[in-house]
Write a protein that holds these residues in place. Structure first.
Motif, PDB file in Angstrom:
ATOM      1  N   ALA A  53       0.862  -1.186   0.000  1.00  0.00           N
ATOM      2  CA  ALA A  53       0.000   0.000   0.000  1.00  0.00           C
ATOM      3  C   ALA A  53       0.898   1.235   0.000  1.00  0.00           C
ATOM      4  N   TYR A  54       0.445   2.294  -0.615  1.00  0.00           N
ATOM      5  CA  TYR A  54       1.270   3.485  -0.784  1.00  0.00           C
ATOM      6  C   TYR A  54       1.403   4.303   0.500  1.00  0.00           C
ATOM      7  N   LEU A 112      -8.941   7.905  -1.402  1.00  0.00           N
ATOM      8  CA  LEU A 112      -8.452   8.663  -2.555  1.00  0.00           C
ATOM      9  C   LEU A 112      -9.409   8.576  -3.739  1.00  0.00           C
ATOM     10  N   MET A 113      -9.954   7.381  -3.978  1.00  0.00           N
ATOM     11  CA  MET A 113     -10.899   7.221  -5.084  1.00  0.00           C
ATOM     12  C   MET A 113     -12.124   8.117  -4.876  1.00  0.00           C
ATOM     13  N   LYS A 114     -12.557   8.253  -3.627  1.00  0.00           N
ATOM     14  CA  LYS A 114     -13.715   9.103  -3.309  1.00  0.00           C
ATOM     15  C   LYS A 114     -13.465  10.540  -3.744  1.00  0.00           C
ATOM     16  N   HIS A 115     -12.200  10.947  -3.684  1.00  0.00           N
ATOM     17  CA  HIS A 115     -11.853  12.319  -4.035  1.00  0.00           C
ATOM     18  C   HIS A 115     -11.172  12.407  -5.407  1.00  0.00           C
ATOM     19  N   HIS A 116     -11.309  11.352  -6.202  1.00  0.00           N
ATOM     20  CA  HIS A 116     -10.858  11.315  -7.603  1.00  0.00           C
ATOM     21  C   HIS A 116      -9.347  11.484  -7.750  1.00  0.00           C
ATOM     22  N   ILE A 117      -8.613  10.948  -6.772  1.00  0.00           N
ATOM     23  CA  ILE A 117      -7.158  10.998  -6.789  1.00  0.00           C
ATOM     24  C   ILE A 117      -6.605   9.618  -7.119  1.00  0.00           C
ATOM     25  N   ALA A 118      -5.734   9.541  -8.111  1.00  0.00           N
ATOM     26  CA  ALA A 118      -5.046   8.294  -8.465  1.00  0.00           C
ATOM     27  C   ALA A 118      -3.587   8.381  -8.018  1.00  0.00           C
ATOM     28  N   LEU A 119      -3.000   7.227  -7.701  1.00  0.00           N
ATOM     29  CA  LEU A 119      -1.602   7.156  -7.257  1.00  0.00           C
ATOM     30  C   LEU A 119      -0.831   6.158  -8.104  1.00  0.00           C
ATOM     31  N   TRP A 120       0.407   6.526  -8.416  1.00  0.00           N
ATOM     32  CA  TRP A 120       1.340   5.586  -9.028  1.00  0.00           C
ATOM     33  C   TRP A 120       2.733   6.150  -8.852  1.00  0.00           C
ATOM     34  N   SER A 139       4.573  12.555   5.092  1.00  0.00           N
ATOM     35  CA  SER A 139       3.320  13.186   5.514  1.00  0.00           C
ATOM     36  C   SER A 139       2.242  13.147   4.437  1.00  0.00           C
ATOM     37  N   PHE A 140       2.346  12.204   3.502  1.00  0.00           N
ATOM     38  CA  PHE A 140       1.383  12.174   2.402  1.00  0.00           C
ATOM     39  C   PHE A 140      -0.054  12.098   2.916  1.00  0.00           C
ATOM     40  N   TRP A 141      -0.326  11.137   3.814  1.00  0.00           N
ATOM     41  CA  TRP A 141      -1.707  10.969   4.275  1.00  0.00           C
ATOM     42  C   TRP A 141      -2.159  12.149   5.127  1.00  0.00           C
ATOM     43  N   LYS A 142      -1.249  12.729   5.855  1.00  0.00           N
ATOM     44  CA  LYS A 142      -1.578  13.933   6.631  1.00  0.00           C
ATOM     45  C   LYS A 142      -1.967  15.065   5.680  1.00  0.00           C
ATOM     46  N   GLY A 147     -10.508  10.671   7.414  1.00  0.00           N
ATOM     47  CA  GLY A 147     -10.887   9.430   6.762  1.00  0.00           C
ATOM     48  C   GLY A 147      -9.763   8.426   6.869  1.00  0.00           C
ATOM     49  N   PRO A 148      -9.957   7.227   6.352  1.00  0.00           N
ATOM     50  CA  PRO A 148      -8.910   6.195   6.416  1.00  0.00           C
ATOM     51  C   PRO A 148      -7.772   6.485   5.451  1.00  0.00           C
ATOM     52  N   ASP A 149      -6.602   5.985   5.778  1.00  0.00           N
ATOM     53  CA  ASP A 149      -5.443   6.098   4.878  1.00  0.00           C
ATOM     54  C   ASP A 149      -5.547   4.981   3.847  1.00  0.00           C
ATOM     55  N   SER A 150      -6.418   5.154   2.875  1.00  0.00           N
ATOM     56  CA  SER A 150      -6.747   4.019   2.015  1.00  0.00           C
ATOM     57  C   SER A 150      -6.968   4.435   0.560  1.00  0.00           C
ATOM     58  N   LYS A 151      -6.919   3.437  -0.280  1.00  0.00           N
ATOM     59  CA  LYS A 151      -7.235   3.632  -1.689  1.00  0.00           C
ATOM     60  C   LYS A 151      -8.654   4.173  -1.845  1.00  0.00           C
TER      61      LYS A 151
END
Length: 270
Positions: free
Chosen positions: A145-146, A173-181, A154-157, A166-170
């Protein structure tokens, strides 16, 4: 262009050996090796700010460097392997230069003990912003997990500062239309620091991800040093095709205070 972009296979192999020497050389040794590379007619500055053996090999594979007598040598196992690259994970197919898929045998890591393979993208059909790092930390790779090394990043912060608790989870991020790679699919790295990445680099197929997720309208590069450097090295053509923003790294090694960093990220992500 100061140098040439067309060589015989014999010269290509000589250049590749010089790049392999450069990968593990100190600063002064690298200067000497660069001179030897230029004497053979190849100028690194014609293609990138810097280059390692993997970068040079990918230039040859992509066709940005022309090998005049390639067909003559293709039956040779060492030449065929040099000119091919593959990963069983098709999401990590490499595209460079002319964006042709490059394939054949699995790429062999230069350093088996420290060879690290990254994670797949966190993305869905509603993603609008793609955040790119360099390569996940060892903690993140272990947890699959990222940004899991939360004491040092401090990414999740930042995400909660932008979007609320909210949870530190995929799913968050999807709820807020953010993708990670990440820019890199794999590399040789001792430990978790980007500064310890030493060769064996394989870029992710960012172009393919964008094509399969047309809702993505912006790329945000997490870090003005290493992550941006890898993006510039492998994906510089994307600057003309999509909005690209660079923000200060979420890493706590970055000396910028959190509140200032949050304000900078707000301007890009909100």
């Amino acid at each position: 262009m100061k140098g040439r972009d067309t060589f015989t296979m014999a010269v290509i192999k000589e250049l590749y050996q010089l790049f392999l020497q450069k990968d593990n050389a100190d600063y002064n040794e690298q200067k000497s090796i660069r001179r030897k590379i230029r004497k053979k007619g190849f100028y690194i500055s014609d293609f990138a700010k810097d280059m390692n053996s993997t970068d040079f090999r990918l230039l040859c594979i992509s066709g940005r460097i022309t090998i005049t007598d390639k067909d003559k040598y293709m039956k040779s196992d060492d030449v065929a392997e040099f000119l091919c690259n593959n990963d069983d994970n098709q999401s990590n197919e490499i595209r460079l230069g002319n964006n042709e898929n490059l394939c054949s045998k699995n790429a062999k890591p230069q350093d088996t003990e420290n060879f690290k393979e990254g994670l797949g993208p966190w993305v869905d059909e509603l993603s609008e912003i793609l955040i790119l790092g360099s390569l996940p930390s060892d903690v993140s790779l272990r947890e699959q997990a990222y940004y899991q090394n939360k004491s040092k990043n401090s990414f999740w912060k930042l995400m909660h500062g932008l979007f609320g608790e909210g949870p530190d989870s995929k799913e968050f991020l999807m709820k807020h239309h953010i993708a990670l790679w990440d820019c890199l699919a794999a590399a040789n790295r001792e430990g978790s620091l980007d500064s310890n990445i030493l060769g064996g680099e394989r870029p992710n197929n960012i172009q393919q991800l964008l094509e399969s997720h047309p809702s993505i309208r912006r790329i945000v590069i997490n870090g003005k040093s290493k992550a941006k450097g890898y993006f510039d090295r492998y994906f510089s053509d994307l600057y003309s095709h999509i909005d690209v923003k660079i923000v200060s790294s979420s890493s706590n090694a970055n000396s910028i205070e959190f509140e200032a960093k949050l304000e900078e990220w707000k301007k890009i992500l909100k």
